[in-house]
Design a protein around this motif. Structure first.
Motif, PDB file in Angstrom:
ATOM      1  N   VAL A 171       0.904  -1.372   0.084  1.00 26.04           N
ATOM      2  CA  VAL A 171      -0.283   0.226  -0.269  1.00 26.04           C
ATOM      3  C   VAL A 171       1.098   1.640  -0.226  1.00 26.04           C
ATOM      4  O   VAL A 171       0.468   2.292  -0.555  1.00 26.04           O
ATOM      5  N   VAL A 241      -6.034   0.569   3.744  1.00 29.84           N
ATOM      6  CA  VAL A 241      -6.248   1.879   3.168  1.00 29.84           C
ATOM      7  C   VAL A 241      -7.781   3.044   4.262  1.00 29.84           C
ATOM      8  O   VAL A 241      -7.163   4.050   4.473  1.00 29.84           O
ATOM      9  N   LEU A 263      -2.661  10.398  -0.935  1.00 33.04           N
ATOM     10  CA  LEU A 263      -2.071   9.250  -1.461  1.00 33.04           C
ATOM     11  C   LEU A 263      -0.700   9.468  -0.793  1.00 33.04           C
ATOM     12  O   LEU A 263      -0.426   8.539  -0.036  1.00 33.04           O
ATOM     13  N   ALA A 267      -1.623   6.834   1.757  1.00 34.28           N
ATOM     14  CA  ALA A 267      -0.080   5.610   1.930  1.00 34.28           C
ATOM     15  C   ALA A 267       0.335   5.947   2.305  1.00 34.28           C
ATOM     16  O   ALA A 267       1.647   4.715   3.214  1.00 34.28           O
TER      17      ALA A 267
END
Length: 349
Positions: A171, A241, A263, A267
Motif C-alpha cells: 500500500v 487503506v 495518497l 499510503a
C-alpha cells in the motif's frame, strides 16, 4: 424356587468414602488452586503494566504543537474531526482482527471467533507494555487452555506480522510518486512476495515444512488454506487503506490540499507504520513513524503545521488502539466464558 441358590446381594458400600487413586502427574486440588492464583497474579501484573505504559506514553510526548494548532481552529470542528479520525482508525483495526483470525483458523485451533480474539487482543495490547515480555505468560496460558502450543501460537503471530508488513509496504507504494518523483519502478519489487503468497498460498506450507526439516522437527500438523491466506491478505490491505484516511482527515482539516495530500496521507501512513514495525527497538515505532510521516506531510503542509498533525495522528492511533483492544478483550472474554459454560467435573472413578 425351593432349593435354588439365593440371588447374590450387592456388597454394602462403606459409610467412609474412599479416595480414588490420583493418576500419576495429575494436579491435585492444591496445585490447581496454586496455578489459578499464579494466573490471576500474572493477569493483574499485565493490566498494571499496560496502565503504566499508557501513562508513560502520554507523559513522554510534547503535545504543545497540537494545543497551539487547535486554538487557531474552531473547537467544535476539531472535536468532530478527532472523533471521526478515531472511528476511522478503529474500523481499520477491526479489519486487522479479521485478517489475524483468518490465519488463526487455518493454523491455530478449531475454536470460536471470540475465543481466538482473546489471544489477539492480549498480543495487540502488549505493544503498550514496557518490555512487552509481561504478556508472554498470559498468551501461553490462554493458548494452553484451547490446546494451542507455544510453537504454533508463535507461528500464527509471526505469519500475521509478515502479512501486515508485506501488505503495508505494498500500500505504501502509492505514496512513492508523491515523495520520490518518477523514479519509483524499483519499489515494485516489494510487491513480489505478496503477489506470490496470494497466488500460490501452498508455497507457504512448503516453506514451513522445509524449515521443519532444516530444524529436524516433525512436519507441521496443520496447513494454511488458500482461502484463509487470501482472506488475510485482502482484509489486511483494506485495513491499511481505511486507517490511512484518519491522517488525511487531520491533514485536510489543518489546511492540506485534499487531492494532492490524499495518497501522501493514506499510503504514507502505511509506509510510516511499517517502518516503525521494522525498527523493533522503538516501542510501537515511536519516533520512527513520526519521522517518516513528517517527510511526507512536508510536501503538502508547512513543517510548523505538519508537526501537530503527526502528533494528533499518534494520539488518535493510541486512543483507538486502546479502546478497540481493551473493549474487544472485555467483550471477547465475556462471550468466551458465556459460550464455554461451566466445565463438567472430571470423573473420580
Amino acid at each position: 424356587m425351593t432349593g435354588s441358590a439365593p440371588a447374590p446381594t450387592p456388597a454394602r458400600e462403606s459409610s467412609t468414602p474412599v479416595a480414588a487413586p490420583t493418576p500419576t502427574g495429575a494436579a491435585g486440588p492444591g496445585r490447581r488452586d496454586w496455578w489459578r492464583l499464579v494466573n490471576q497474579v500474572v493477569a493483574v501484573v499485565f493490566v498494571v503494566a499496560l496502565a503504566v505504559g499508557l501513562v508513560l506514553f502520554v507523559r513522554g510526548q510534547d503535545w504543545t504543537p497540537v494545543r497551539d494548532l487547535t486554538t487557531r481552529l474552531d473547537p467544535l470542528h476539531v472535536a468532530v474531526v478527532l472523533v471521526g479520525a478515531l472511528l476511522i482508525n478503529a474500523a481499520g483495526l477491526l479489519l486487522g482482527v479479521v485478517s489475524w483470525y483468518a490465519l488463526f483458523a487455518d493454523l491455530g485451533a478449531p475454536v470460536g471467533r471470540w475465543t481466538a480474539a482473546r489471544l489477539f487482543f492480549v498480543g495487540f495490547l502488549a505493544k503498550f507494555v514496557p518490555g512487552r515480555f509481561v504478556a508472554l505468560p498470559v498468551l501461553l496460558r490462554m493458548g494452553r487452555e484451547i490446546e494451542v502450543g507455544p510453537v504454533r501460537l508463535a507461528g500464527v503471530f509471526l505469519l500475521s506480522w509478515a502479512v501486515v508488513a508485506l501488505t503495508g509496504m505494498t500500500v505504501a507504494l502509492a505514496a512513492g510518486p508523491a515523495l520520490l518523483g518518477g523514479a519509483t519502478g524499483w519499489l515494485l519489487l516489494a510487491v513480489v512476495p505478496l503477489v506470490v503468497l496470494f497466488t500460490r498460498p501452498d508455497l507457504l506450507n512448503r516453506t514451513l515444512a522445509g524449515l521443519a526439516r532444516l530444524l529436524r522437527r516433525p512436519p507441521p500438523s496443520v496447513a494454511a488454506s488458500r482461502v484463509g491466506v487470501r482472506r488475510a491478505i485482502t482484509t489486511q490491505s483494506l485495513s491499511w487503506v481505511i486507517s490511512g484516511h484518519h491522517l488525511w482527515l487531520l491533514a485536510v482539516t489543518a489546511g492540506a490540499p485534499p487531492v494532492r495530500s490524499y495518497l501522501v496521507c493514506v499510503a504514507g501512513f502505511a509506509a510510516a507504520t511499517v517502518a516503525g514495525l521494522l525498527v523493533v527497538v522503538a516501542p510501537d515505532g515511536l519516533g520512527v513513524r513520526e519521522a517518516v510521516l513528517l517527510v511526507g506531510l512536508a510536501t503538502v503542509l508547512p513543517a510548523s503545521v505538519a508537526t501537530p498533525v503527526v502528533l494528533a495522528s499518534r494520539l488518535v492511533c493510541a486512543l483507538s488502539e486502546v479502546l478497540v483492544g481493551a473493549g474487544g478483550l472485555a467483550v471477547a472474554q465475556y462471550l468466551h466464558r458465556r459460550r464455554s459454560g461451566p466445565r463438567a467435573p472430571a470423573p473420580t472413578t
